[in-house]
Each structure stands twice: as C-alpha cells, then as structure tokens.
Design an enzyme around this catalytic site. Structure first.
Site, PDB file in Angstrom:
ATOM      1  N   CYS B 162       0.804  -1.231   0.000  1.00  0.00           N
ATOM      2  CA  CYS B 162       0.000   0.000   0.000  1.00  0.00           C
ATOM      3  C   CYS B 162       0.836   1.280   0.000  1.00  0.00           C
ATOM      4  CB  CYS B 162      -0.947   0.002   1.194  1.00  0.00           C
ATOM      5  SG  CYS B 162      -1.983  -1.464   1.240  1.00  0.00           S
ATOM      6  N   HIS B 290      -2.464   8.208   5.981  1.00  0.00           N
ATOM      7  CA  HIS B 290      -2.862   6.971   5.312  1.00  0.00           C
ATOM      8  C   HIS B 290      -4.318   6.680   5.698  1.00  0.00           C
ATOM      9  CE1 HIS B 290      -1.959   3.418   3.038  1.00  0.00           C
ATOM     10  NE2 HIS B 290      -2.256   2.600   4.029  1.00  0.00           N
ATOM     11  N   HIS B 324      -9.721   2.888  -0.402  1.00  0.00           N
ATOM     12  CA  HIS B 324      -8.287   2.589  -0.285  1.00  0.00           C
ATOM     13  C   HIS B 324      -7.855   1.825  -1.529  1.00  0.00           C
ATOM     14  CE1 HIS B 324      -4.408   1.681   1.009  1.00  0.00           C
ATOM     15  NE2 HIS B 324      -4.624   0.692   1.853  1.00  0.00           N
TER      16      HIS B 324
END
Lengths: 252, 398
Positions: B162, B290, B324
């Site tokens: 990620c 994040h 996401h």
C-alpha cells in the site's frame, strides 16, 4: 556513482528445504525460503554484521512472477470451496519476500520490491544504486522467482522459445564507498553501467537456467568467480529477445 | 536520511481517475462536497466513454500481442490519468531520457486471475485461453505502457503493497534530483480483484459500510480502484503547483500485516522526509494521513503523527470518499494534496463523527481556507513498508 558487490550468494534448494523446519519460517513461502538461503550466504562474506549500519541498510527484492504458489493456492481453494485463506492471501503479495526478510534481518531503512518482468533484476540494481546515493551505505539486493508445478502447463505460452524458468534466488550485497570500507573484504566487483536493449535482435548467450530476476544471479556468479574469471560486459539475452548488458570491473 | 538536495523537483502536472470522478479536480471536488464513491463497501471505477486521447492510445494495442488486455480496466484507467497529467504539464508524450515509475499490486490482475482460476479448476480448455493468461499481470502493465508511449527510457514497477506509489514518487524524486532523468512520470494504478477483495475480507479488515477513519466506531477499510500520475521535472517550463521537497522510506521490521503498535516505522518515514526537506515539523501546515479506517492502522499512525508533530498540526484522511486503492493510494492522495494546495482549501475526514480518544491528533477542519505552504503525505503498507512525502508550494522558500 560506483557501487560495489561486497557479498554474493546463490540459493541452495537443500538449505531452503531445511528452513521448513525452522519455526521462524513456518509460514514462509518457497520464494522466501529460497531468498533467505541466498541472503544467508551473501551476508557471510561481509567483514561486519549488517546491524553495524543501523538504518542505513536498504533491501530491494526483484521478482518477475511474484508469489505464484500462494496465489494459485488461494484462487484454487476459493474456487473449489468458496473459502478464502488469510495466510495464502498475505503470502500472495509480491512484497512478501521483502517484508519477511526485513523482519528477519531487523531492517528499518528503505525496503522495496521491484517487478518488471525480465528486467526485474536490472531494475533492482538500479533502484539500489539510487538508494546508495544518500539513503543507505549498503543494500541487500535479492532476485527470486518460482513457478509452481500446478501451472507448468502454462509455461510454453509464457516462454515460447523453449526457455524454462528454474526456481531460484540470488543475493548480492551492494555498497557505496562508505559501505565498502565498513563491510568489504579486499577486492570487490564494481557495477558501472546497465544497458537495456529492447530490440529483438540482441546478441548474447542464452542462459542455460533462467528466472526473471536473474540479472542478480549473473552478478552474484561473477562476484563469486573472482577477477580472473569475470568477463565484462555481462550480456544476458531474455526469452523475448530483449537483452541487458552490465559493465563491471574488479578493483583491488 | 539524506541532507536536503540542492536541485528542486517540480510538480508540473497531475491526473487521476477514482471511483468518484474521472479526473483530479472532480475527485477533489467530491472530497470537498462529501460525495462518496463507496458502494456496498467497495469503490469501483465506472469507466466513462474513452476520451479521444485514451482511445487513440489504446487502439495501438490491437496490433500488438497485448490485444487481449484491452478488455481490462487497469490500462484505460492508467492511460486516462497519464494523459491528464501530461496535458497539464505540457509534455508531448515521453522521451527516452525521461523516467517512468509505476506502482501496483494487481496490475492487469483481474483478467489474468479469472482465467487462472478457471484453469486451476479445470474449466478452461487450452484452446479457450487468451493471451492474458500468458503474461505476468504486473510486468505486462508496464510493458504495454512502454509500447503505447514508444518509451525506452528508465522505468520500473514498484510493488511495495500500500505504500508503493509513495515509494515510487520518492524514487522519482531521487532520479530527477540527482540528474539521472530530467523528467519523470510517476504514479500508480489499482483495480479490484477477487484475490484482494476476498483476501482482505479473510483478514477481517473490510468494512461493509463507508469507512470512518480515526473514528471510535471505525470497522475497517473500503477497497477501491484508482489511477493517479504526477509529472516531476527539474526545469519548470510552465507553472508548477509545488515541488517535492523531501521523501523517505522506512520499514517497521515488526509484522507481515500489522503496523508497529507505536508507529515506529512511520515515525522514521515522516522524520526522514522532513529531514530530507530540511524542515522542522512545525513547518507542515497539513498532514494527509494513510487513515484507512482499520482499527490498528489508524491507531498506529495516530501515535506516530503525535510523536512527530504533537497535537497542533491538522490531520485528515479522505478514504471514506475514494476508498483505499492500495498501491495507487499514495499517488491519488498526493494529487488531492496538490489540488488542495492549489486552491488553498483543507479537506477534512469524512465519516469522522466521534474521534477515537486514543488518537490524539488534531483533526483538520473541513473546508478551512488557508495557504497550504507545506503538506505531508503519509503511507503505510503490508510488510511494514512505510513512506512519506513533503510537498512545498511554489514560491515558498522553505
């Protein structure tokens, strides 16, 4: 900037198999065990423990196929039973080997994974060179690829010219001048330039064994062979006809 | 980490496509207006009719061995974002002395994975296989982009989970700053696949509802699709929104899927990026976190942010809007940071109603108008891979 190969190792299937009995590797993939066996050998050549460099150690893992075995296992089980297995998923990421090795070696500096098909190994050396210009003094660079038997029927379409990949890993420890002084032992192989040829008329010997990140294996083999046996440039012809040419020299 | 580099690295263009809009400004506007693209817990991109520039690029695929890949989403999405970024920067394609850095964890995965599963189940006769199965789903994505842009320069794919596109921007920053390339196109693309959706579900990390980052009642993440690209260059021919002033990588060395409970690696990445930029934490006007909405990520990241910045610097996550998008998330959210800097407007954290008391950050006021001179983008990833970027507005000396 000159970078130096101060350690090198090739995976050993017997050692990788033996790691199955190590509790730390209980959940590890074949890629991870092969990579770990290559890294163990490469680190053994260093004059000081890697931890002496603190956070100035980088790790770059190159893999063309990534984690095919857990990926296939996850999809097969999901298709057959509609059950998703979390361990197979977390092990399916291309970044699995990098994460595992960083954990195992307690690396807190830059850690990243490169996947660019047959240029994965060349790219990883390039990325490590960039990181050695400011972020780190020493870099563990690992190439690893495996191709599970369950997918072997697909090989002819992936590698139409008769190439058949081997399961394997190679590791080289690259260093800048600071790292070489701290971790090197005497003569070292300098990696000067890496050129990629996208044409399909490339020269160069077809490797007898091949995995997509094998540029790292080629450098590891050169470093292990010693000055008298190392040619330059190291030319690799890829299964798709492209090639790379790596210029190296020995320095005492 | 390194000392501040003498060569500025300008951001001269950017583009994005997300589950809420087909371009960067539209995605930002959705975040500003609180319009979410999350449906049933996921954020899928609805591909619009291809723009002429995207269609022209894709049409070249027909004459290549990659024709079967035209049916996937990743390429049209990536090309859409790339074309938007190139047009904004005034680049006429890519030159061989440019760089190209792509971040992805799935690439063309869904096309490949569907056939692979049928093959594994014995449901796909050999004569029904497409060329998609005879590829590596990651590597082929870059190979096709090279082909479509006639590009033979420095390029690679980063697949560091990620944080991959944050890593890619950090690497592009170094390539341009050191003169290895004069310009670099950098970004990420991510599409939903059964592997990722069912995999994250098996780890009990998905939320069926819209994510609520930093909220006491948060239940998990919304996986999504996006592509976002940024043009970096040494020479600022046109207007630059900002420059990359600092960037850093770090590793937790703690756990394969869980972040360090005190955010150790994230602290190192944020401090590294600030040090790289030659800035103190007090210089940062806004942090785009994040902030996935997962229990452990948000707590770990919140502790890390407080460790580095205290509780005075405003913090946001916009993932309730666009979800996401894994490897592409750092690039997509960097684009939102840059658009906010251009407009002088802070985005808040949609979905945040009852802040988790254990996360003692200062939550940003949504829609606040203020000069955003310096913004930090933070990313975390599986395997303990962290990254952070510091953007400084054009005209700022800091």
């Amino acid at each position: 900037m000159t970078i130096w190969v101060v350690g090198a190792g090739l995976s050993e299937s017997t050692r990788a198999e033996a790691l199955r009995d190590d509790p730390d590797f209980r959940r590890a993939t074949t890629n991870v065990r092969l990579a770990a066996s290559a890294v163990e050998k490469a680190l053994a050549a260093l004059a000081a423990p890697l931890s002496d460099a603190g956070s100035r150690v980088a790790l770059v893992v190159a893999t063309g196929h990534g984690e095919l075995e857990p990926t296939a296992g996850f999809l097969q089980e999901l298709g057959r039973t509609n059950v998703a297995r979390p361990l197979l998923f977390q092990n399916s990421l291309h970044n699995t080997a990098a994460g595992f090795l960083a954990l195992r070696l307690a690396l807190v500096g830059p850690v990243t994974t490169v996947s660019d098909a047959m240029f994965s190994g060349e790219d990883a050396v390039d990325v490590a060179r960039t990181l050695l210009d400011g972020d780190a003094d020493i870099a563990v660079v690992v190439g690893v690829d495996t191709f599970p038997a369950v997918l072997s029927e697909l090989l002819p379409s992936l590698y139409p010219d008769g190439f058949r990949p081997v399961d394997g890993a190679a590791a080289i420890i690259l260093a800048n001048e600071v790292g070489r002084r701290q971790f090197g032992r005497g003569a070292a192989l300098a990696v000067e330039t890496i050129e990629r040829n996208f044409g399909t008329d490339s020269a160069g010997e077809t490797p007898s064994q091949f995995f997509d990140a094998d540029a790292i294996a080629v450098l590891a083999q050169a470093a292990l062979a010693g000055a008298a046996s190392t040619a330059s440039p190291l030319v690799r012809r890829k299964p798709d006809g492209t090639s790379s040419s790596t210029t190296v020299r020995w320095d005492a | 980490m390194t000392a501040a580099g003498p060569t500025p690295v300008w951001i001269t263009g950017y583009g994005a496509i997300s589950c809420v809009a087909a371009d960067a400004a539209g995605t930002w506007l959705a975040a500003y207006e609180g319009r979410s693209g999350i449906r049933e817990g996921l954020g899928a991109v609805a591909l619009p009719t291809e723009s002429p520039s995207v269609a022209a690029r894709l049409s070249r695929l027909k004459t290549t061995p990659f024709g079967a890949l035209r049916g996937g989403k990743a390429l049209p999405m990536a090309i859409s974002a790339i074309e938007e970024a190139l047009a904004a920067a005034g680049w006429e394609g890519l030159r061989d002395d440019d760089g190209l850095l792509l971040a992805t964890t799935t690439g063309q995965g869904p096309l490949w994975e569907d056939e692979l599963m049928r093959h594994l189940l014995g449901e796909l006769p050999a004569d029904r296989r497409s060329s998609a199965l005879a590829t590596q789903p990651l590597g082929v994505t870059l190979a096709v982009l090279r082909e479509l842009y006639g590009f033979r320069g420095r390029a690679t794919i980063l697949s560091t989970a990620c944080s991959a596109s944050t890593h890619a921007i950090a690497l592009g920053h170094r390539w341009v700053r050191s003169g290895q390339v004069r310009r670099c196109l950098v970004g990420g693309v991510e599409v939903l696949s059964r592997l990722t959706v069912e995999g994250f579900r098996s780890l009990k990390l998905l939320s069926a509802e819209r994510a609520r980052p930093f909220d006491a009642t948060r239940q998990g993440i919304n996986l999504s699709e996006s592509a976002a690209f940024i043009c970096l260059e040494r020479d600022r021919a046109g207007t630059a929104v900002a420059r990359v002033a600092g960037s850093a990588f770090s590793s937790d060395a703690y756990h394969m899927t869980a972040p360090h409970p005190e955010g150790r690696g994230s602290v190192a990445a944020m401090r590294g990026a600030l040090s790289h930029a030659g800035l103190e934490p007090a210089a940062v006007d806004w942090i785009h976190a994040h902030g996935t909405g997962s229990i452990h990520n948000d707590l770990s990241e919140g502790i890390a942010v407080v460790t580095v910045f205290g509780d005075k610097t405003p913090v946001s996550s916009t993932k309730a809007i666009h979800g996401h998008s894994l490897a592409a998330s750092g690039a997509l959210e960097s684009v939102l940071c840059l658009e906010s800097m251009r407009r002088g407007v802070v985005l808040g954290t949609p979905g945040l109603a009852t802040p988790d008391e254990k996360i003692a950050v200062r939550h940003a006021t949504h829609g606040a108008k203020m000069p955003l001179r310096c913004v930090l983008k933070n990313s975390l990833g599986f395997g303990g891979a962290n990254g952070a970027l510091v953007f400084v507005a054009d005209g700022e000396s800091r």
